[in-house]
Motif scaffolding. Sequence first.
Motif, PDB file in Angstrom:
ATOM      1  N   THR B 454      67.923  10.861 -44.083  1.00 37.25           N
ATOM      2  CA  THR B 454      68.000   9.614 -43.330  1.00 37.25           C
ATOM      3  C   THR B 454      69.111   8.723 -43.873  1.00 37.25           C
ATOM      4  OG1 THR B 454      66.429   8.487 -44.779  1.00 37.25           O
ATOM      5  CG2 THR B 454      65.523   9.639 -42.871  1.00 37.25           C
ATOM      6  N   PHE B 455      69.727   9.137 -44.974  1.00 34.60           N
ATOM      7  CA  PHE B 455      70.836   8.392 -45.573  1.00 34.60           C
ATOM      8  C   PHE B 455      70.481   6.927 -45.802  1.00 34.60           C
ATOM      9  CE2 PHE B 455      73.343  12.016 -44.876  1.00 34.60           C
ATOM     10  CZ  PHE B 455      73.122  12.457 -43.585  1.00 34.60           C
ATOM     11  N   SER B 456      69.245   6.675 -46.227  1.00 36.34           N
ATOM     12  CA  SER B 456      68.820   5.274 -46.304  1.00 36.34           C
ATOM     13  C   SER B 456      69.564   4.488 -47.374  1.00 36.34           C
ATOM     14  CB  SER B 456      67.315   5.200 -46.537  1.00 36.34           C
ATOM     15  OG  SER B 456      66.942   6.162 -47.502  1.00 36.34           O
ATOM     16  N   ASP B 457      70.124   5.165 -48.393  1.00 34.12           N
ATOM     17  CA  ASP B 457      70.830   4.416 -49.430  1.00 34.12           C
ATOM     18  C   ASP B 457      72.339   4.424 -49.236  1.00 34.12           C
ATOM     19  OD1 ASP B 457      68.470   5.734 -51.787  1.00 34.12           O
ATOM     20  OD2 ASP B 457      68.485   3.788 -50.776  1.00 34.12           O
ATOM     21  N   ALA B 458      72.806   4.941 -48.115  1.00 33.69           N
ATOM     22  CA  ALA B 458      74.251   5.015 -47.909  1.00 33.69           C
ATOM     23  C   ALA B 458      74.785   3.679 -47.408  1.00 33.69           C
ATOM     24  CB  ALA B 458      74.576   6.117 -46.915  1.00 33.69           C
ATOM     25  N   ALA B 459      76.093   3.506 -47.527  1.00 36.46           N
ATOM     26  CA  ALA B 459      76.703   2.258 -47.084  1.00 36.46           C
ATOM     27  C   ALA B 459      76.862   2.197 -45.577  1.00 36.46           C
ATOM     28  CB  ALA B 459      78.065   2.107 -47.752  1.00 36.46           C
ATOM     29  N   LEU B 460      76.855   3.356 -44.931  1.00 40.03           N
ATOM     30  CA  LEU B 460      76.972   3.423 -43.478  1.00 40.03           C
ATOM     31  C   LEU B 460      75.704   4.065 -42.922  1.00 40.03           C
ATOM     32  CD1 LEU B 460      80.584   4.891 -43.371  1.00 40.03           C
ATOM     33  CD2 LEU B 460      79.949   2.490 -43.104  1.00 40.03           C
ATOM     34  N   ASN B 461      75.614   4.110 -41.585  1.00 46.19           N
ATOM     35  CA  ASN B 461      74.434   4.731 -40.972  1.00 46.19           C
ATOM     36  C   ASN B 461      74.799   6.001 -40.246  1.00 46.19           C
ATOM     37  OD1 ASN B 461      72.850   2.476 -41.596  1.00 46.19           O
ATOM     38  ND2 ASN B 461      73.696   1.431 -39.807  1.00 46.19           N
ATOM     39  N   PHE B 462      73.859   6.926 -40.226  1.00 42.12           N
ATOM     40  CA  PHE B 462      74.028   8.074 -39.348  1.00 42.12           C
ATOM     41  C   PHE B 462      72.670   8.676 -39.069  1.00 42.12           C
ATOM     42  CE2 PHE B 462      76.274  11.131 -37.046  1.00 42.12           C
ATOM     43  CZ  PHE B 462      75.693  12.374 -37.266  1.00 42.12           C
ATOM     44  N   ASP B 463      72.458   9.131 -37.839  1.00 45.62           N
ATOM     45  CA  ASP B 463      71.181   9.738 -37.465  1.00 45.62           C
ATOM     46  C   ASP B 463      71.347  11.210 -37.150  1.00 45.62           C
ATOM     47  OD1 ASP B 463      70.490   6.746 -35.664  1.00 45.62           O
ATOM     48  OD2 ASP B 463      69.683   7.370 -37.608  1.00 45.62           O
ATOM     49  N   VAL B 464      70.591  12.054 -37.846  1.00 42.89           N
ATOM     50  CA  VAL B 464      70.570  13.467 -37.456  1.00 42.89           C
ATOM     51  C   VAL B 464      69.683  13.604 -36.231  1.00 42.89           C
ATOM     52  CG1 VAL B 464      70.990  14.376 -39.768  1.00 42.89           C
ATOM     53  CG2 VAL B 464      68.654  13.991 -39.013  1.00 42.89           C
TER      54      VAL B 464
ATOM     55  N   LEU C 129      81.303  17.406 -40.729  1.00 43.37           N
ATOM     56  CA  LEU C 129      81.419  16.534 -39.564  1.00 43.37           C
ATOM     57  C   LEU C 129      80.276  16.829 -38.610  1.00 43.37           C
ATOM     58  CD1 LEU C 129      83.380  14.463 -38.238  1.00 43.37           C
ATOM     59  CD2 LEU C 129      84.308  16.376 -36.973  1.00 43.37           C
ATOM     60  N   GLN C 130      79.480  15.832 -38.344  1.00 41.62           N
ATOM     61  CA  GLN C 130      78.299  16.022 -37.495  1.00 41.62           C
ATOM     62  C   GLN C 130      78.358  15.084 -36.311  1.00 41.62           C
ATOM     63  OE1 GLN C 130      76.280  18.417 -37.944  1.00 41.62           O
ATOM     64  NE2 GLN C 130      77.108  19.022 -39.927  1.00 41.62           N
ATOM     65  N   PRO C 131      77.830  15.447 -35.158  1.00 39.09           N
ATOM     66  CA  PRO C 131      77.097  16.681 -34.881  1.00 39.09           C
ATOM     67  C   PRO C 131      77.970  17.873 -34.467  1.00 39.09           C
ATOM     68  CG  PRO C 131      76.971  15.230 -32.993  1.00 39.09           C
ATOM     69  CD  PRO C 131      77.759  14.499 -34.037  1.00 39.09           C
ATOM     70  N   THR C 132      79.270  17.736 -34.553  1.00 38.97           N
ATOM     71  CA  THR C 132      80.156  18.860 -34.216  1.00 38.97           C
ATOM     72  C   THR C 132      79.886  20.054 -35.115  1.00 38.97           C
ATOM     73  OG1 THR C 132      81.750  17.076 -34.160  1.00 38.97           O
ATOM     74  CG2 THR C 132      82.569  19.258 -33.635  1.00 38.97           C
ATOM     75  N   ASN C 133      79.519  19.768 -36.376  1.00 38.69           N
ATOM     76  CA  ASN C 133      79.189  20.807 -37.344  1.00 38.69           C
ATOM     77  C   ASN C 133      80.407  21.585 -37.832  1.00 38.69           C
ATOM     78  OD1 ASN C 133      77.381  21.991 -39.036  1.00 38.69           O
ATOM     79  ND2 ASN C 133      76.136  22.945 -37.456  1.00 38.69           N
ATOM     80  N   ILE C 134      81.434  20.837 -38.248  1.00 41.51           N
ATOM     81  CA  ILE C 134      82.573  21.460 -38.921  1.00 41.51           C
ATOM     82  C   ILE C 134      82.402  21.197 -40.413  1.00 41.51           C
ATOM     83  CG2 ILE C 134      85.079  21.404 -39.266  1.00 41.51           C
ATOM     84  CD1 ILE C 134      85.370  20.509 -36.419  1.00 41.51           C
ATOM     85  N   THR C 151      87.531  16.509 -29.087  1.00 37.14           N
ATOM     86  CA  THR C 151      87.420  16.764 -27.657  1.00 37.14           C
ATOM     87  C   THR C 151      86.298  15.967 -27.019  1.00 37.14           C
ATOM     88  OG1 THR C 151      86.066  18.649 -28.242  1.00 37.14           O
ATOM     89  CG2 THR C 151      88.357  19.096 -27.675  1.00 37.14           C
ATOM     90  N   LYS C 152      85.598  15.196 -27.839  1.00 33.86           N
ATOM     91  CA  LYS C 152      84.493  14.402 -27.299  1.00 33.86           C
ATOM     92  C   LYS C 152      84.582  13.024 -27.919  1.00 33.86           C
ATOM     93  CE  LYS C 152      80.038  16.134 -25.933  1.00 33.86           C
ATOM     94  NZ  LYS C 152      79.599  17.531 -26.117  1.00 33.86           N
ATOM     95  N   SER C 153      84.317  11.971 -27.134  1.00 29.96           N
ATOM     96  CA  SER C 153      84.329  10.643 -27.729  1.00 29.96           C
ATOM     97  C   SER C 153      82.945  10.327 -28.268  1.00 29.96           C
ATOM     98  CB  SER C 153      84.749   9.610 -26.694  1.00 29.96           C
ATOM     99  OG  SER C 153      83.984   9.772 -25.526  1.00 29.96           O
ATOM    100  N   GLY C 154      82.901   9.403 -29.216  1.00 30.28           N
ATOM    101  CA  GLY C 154      81.614   9.042 -29.777  1.00 30.28           C
ATOM    102  C   GLY C 154      81.713   8.713 -31.251  1.00 30.28           C
ATOM    103  N   GLU C 155      80.555   8.670 -31.872  1.00 30.42           N
ATOM    104  CA  GLU C 155      80.461   8.309 -33.283  1.00 30.42           C
ATOM    105  C   GLU C 155      80.082   9.558 -34.064  1.00 30.42           C
ATOM    106  OE1 GLU C 155      78.207   4.611 -33.617  1.00 30.42           O
ATOM    107  OE2 GLU C 155      77.461   5.387 -35.533  1.00 30.42           O
ATOM    108  N   PHE C 156      80.870   9.932 -35.039  1.00 30.80           N
ATOM    109  CA  PHE C 156      80.621  11.151 -35.801  1.00 30.80           C
ATOM    110  C   PHE C 156      80.406  10.836 -37.270  1.00 30.80           C
ATOM    111  CE2 PHE C 156      81.565  14.183 -32.481  1.00 30.80           C
ATOM    112  CZ  PHE C 156      82.288  13.407 -31.589  1.00 30.80           C
ATOM    113  N   GLY C 157      79.462  11.497 -37.879  1.00 31.03           N
ATOM    114  CA  GLY C 157      79.198  11.274 -39.289  1.00 31.03           C
ATOM    115  C   GLY C 157      79.921  12.302 -40.136  1.00 31.03           C
TER     116      GLY C 157
END
Lengths: 62, 565, 180
Positions: B454-464, C129-134, C151-157
Amino acid sequence: MGEAPLGGEGVDGQSEDDDQRIHPMQSLLDNPFLLLFIGVAVPAVLYTIWGVMEVASIPIGQ
Amino acid sequence: MVAKEKFRVCPDTGFKVFQHTENLIKANAVVAVVFLLIGGLFGLLVALTRWQAIHLLPADLFYLALTAHGADVLLFWIIFFEVAVLYFAGSVLLNVRIAAPRFAWGAFILMLVGALMANVAVLQGESSVMFTSYVPMQAAPHFYLGLILFAVGALVAMFVFFGTLVVAKQEKTYEGSIPLVTFGGVVAAIIAVYTIASGAIILIPTLLWSLGYIAEIDSVMYKLVWWGMGHSSQQINVAAQVSIWYAIAAMVLGAKPLSEKVSRGAFLLYILFLQLASAHHLLVEPGISSEWKVFNTSYALYLAVLGSMIHGMSIPGAVEAAQRRRGYTQGMFGWLRKAPWGNPAFSGMAMSVLLFGILGGITGVVLGTEQLNLIMHNTLYVPGHFHGTVVAGTTLAFMAITYLVVPLIFRKEIIWPRIAQWQPYLFGLGVAGISVFMMGAGTLGVSRRHWDMTFSDAALNFDVPPAAFLMMGLNGISAVIASIGGVMFILVIVATLLFGKDRAEDACKTNPVILPDGGAVVATSGSEGVLKLPGTIALVSVFFLAFVLYYFVNWKYLSEVWPLS
Amino acid sequence: MALTPPENKHWWREPLHRMEIGWITIAFLWGLMMFGVMIYWHINGEQNLSNEAYRVDPETYGEKVEAFAEKYTVRTEGKNDTPVVKPPPGSDVYMLGRLWEWWPILELKKDQTYRLHLSSMDWQHGWSLQPTNINIQVHPKYEMVMTLKPTKSGEFGVVCNEFCGVGHHTMLGKIYVVDK
């Protein structure tokens, strides 16, 4: 492979066996030390040595 | 040299079991099972932490437990057991004394001291570097020293095994070629020599670096040489487990290999090419050429995979042939339905073959494909794959043969047979689940060796994706089931050794563990060419279809990823 | 049987069962096919890892990344005020990994190519790189370069998926892909 099996059921085939030479592949497989040598040498060359050469030749950046 | 060595003749098999051999097998096998227990416990703690709803351990203890889990099961449990297997395959099957028993005991002590030292280092908290200990991350010096001592001990044991082969040949204790199971042991020992040599080449400088004598170790070079040990050690497992499959099929069903030539030829492919797959771990590293990657990751044009596929046909084929000759000829699968599924040695072996092939083998080839690795590297797919190979495959096979080793070598009757009967199924089910769900989570992008998705301690957010949490929960449940199966195994074996009834000399008649006159039931000629084996053909066809489909599905996934060049 | 020496002294000369020959042939050809597919993909596939990499000094690399970020920063984000950098399409873009962050955040345009440079300042990290999974392995002292086309717009982690110590799971970066 086309060759007739020797010794049949293995019951009375003793005398026929002795006339034939052991197949060279069988000799190889029956020699654990020769196998040890190739089993270490082949991956050492193809994976380790070749790999080390690859890494060592990564160029220096500006 | 020394006075005639003491031995007994096994009433069940007729083999000569020398006293040294018996004690060495017992010592190594018992220590192996102890490490299985410890390592398995750490594994359960890890699974219950990654199950986000439970999140059992805090971060630092999680990483510690994960490091300990890796070393204890992947290295110590498995290699101690393999040493026991080699003494069996060399000394017992060839009716010969062990060469240099003092060295064998020295090896045992070195291995034990090394394993304990490494565990102490990890438990002290300064060596949570994972079993891979990638530089420049640094562990305490005694972590590396422990691994080195263990490796040296194992190497000595390998040389004792080779020495035993020499003695057997000189003293003419057998005629012709060594048995197939012994040959499989030779393959395992050869791979072990390469493995340990690679380990020494990388861990000794790393130890010196941790002590401050060497300034720096190149991180890419480290990975390259380390994996020469890391993955190859798993290939020792493959060779050992395949030998055990043949051994169990022979003992429980009198099954003969369909063709000595084919099985040994497949083992030769292992000797030459199996170790090249260490390249799987370097497919997304900087700077290494595609030529090196493609050649090595393919085990040289997939020749070693050919070896595995051959064994994957040979073993069911041998079982089917033996069963059909015994009269179980009904339909395509009568031989399989009427197989001794209530015998934990057989059921463990059968499931090991099935799960290794389908869950472990296919995913391994896919994972090791150069470009496909891009969408899988370091995700949870990787541990998903190797729990399919090492746990569902090797560990289950080792458990299966323990059910034969205990009556035959320890001379004890298995206690609580009902628990023993269910154990392989429970363990197999649990581990299959672990493998499948971790791979599922990995496909959704979940990372391996990671405390908080859940990356709760990270500086940014991301949701799997939410489904990932479901996967980790199912993985946790599977781990619990597998742990129950593991505990059942340990309980039965330990209880048997401590409280079990001694196995009587005539027990082979009243309560046979292995098939009496195994070889005579089946024809004595080598090739089973006279027999049709439709069941095996069906099984390998299904396997092959699954392989082809799964392989191409993954290329489809890759094609949807951002273009990269 | 498997526990005893082969009865036939000349076991290598025994003929093979038709099923064995058939299966060996199929498995061998399948192996060649899988080998060929990797080569085929290098020629016709769009997802391949280039081997372009250089040995670098981490300090020098760090300076390159800072200069890059300074030139193209458009805003900052997150608890650490990480800069969001929007470079021109077709240019060299940089990211570094260090204990425990990916820096900076990138904002890229959809369907444009960029030359991405990656390196680490300290330990090994995993650029996932998610959710692309590279998933790429990032080493200190090595700069890896690849051409990338979102190839897709959006927010990637960008998750770190190589264990790098007790803060490993806090290491998270971002890439935004915008339409224009």
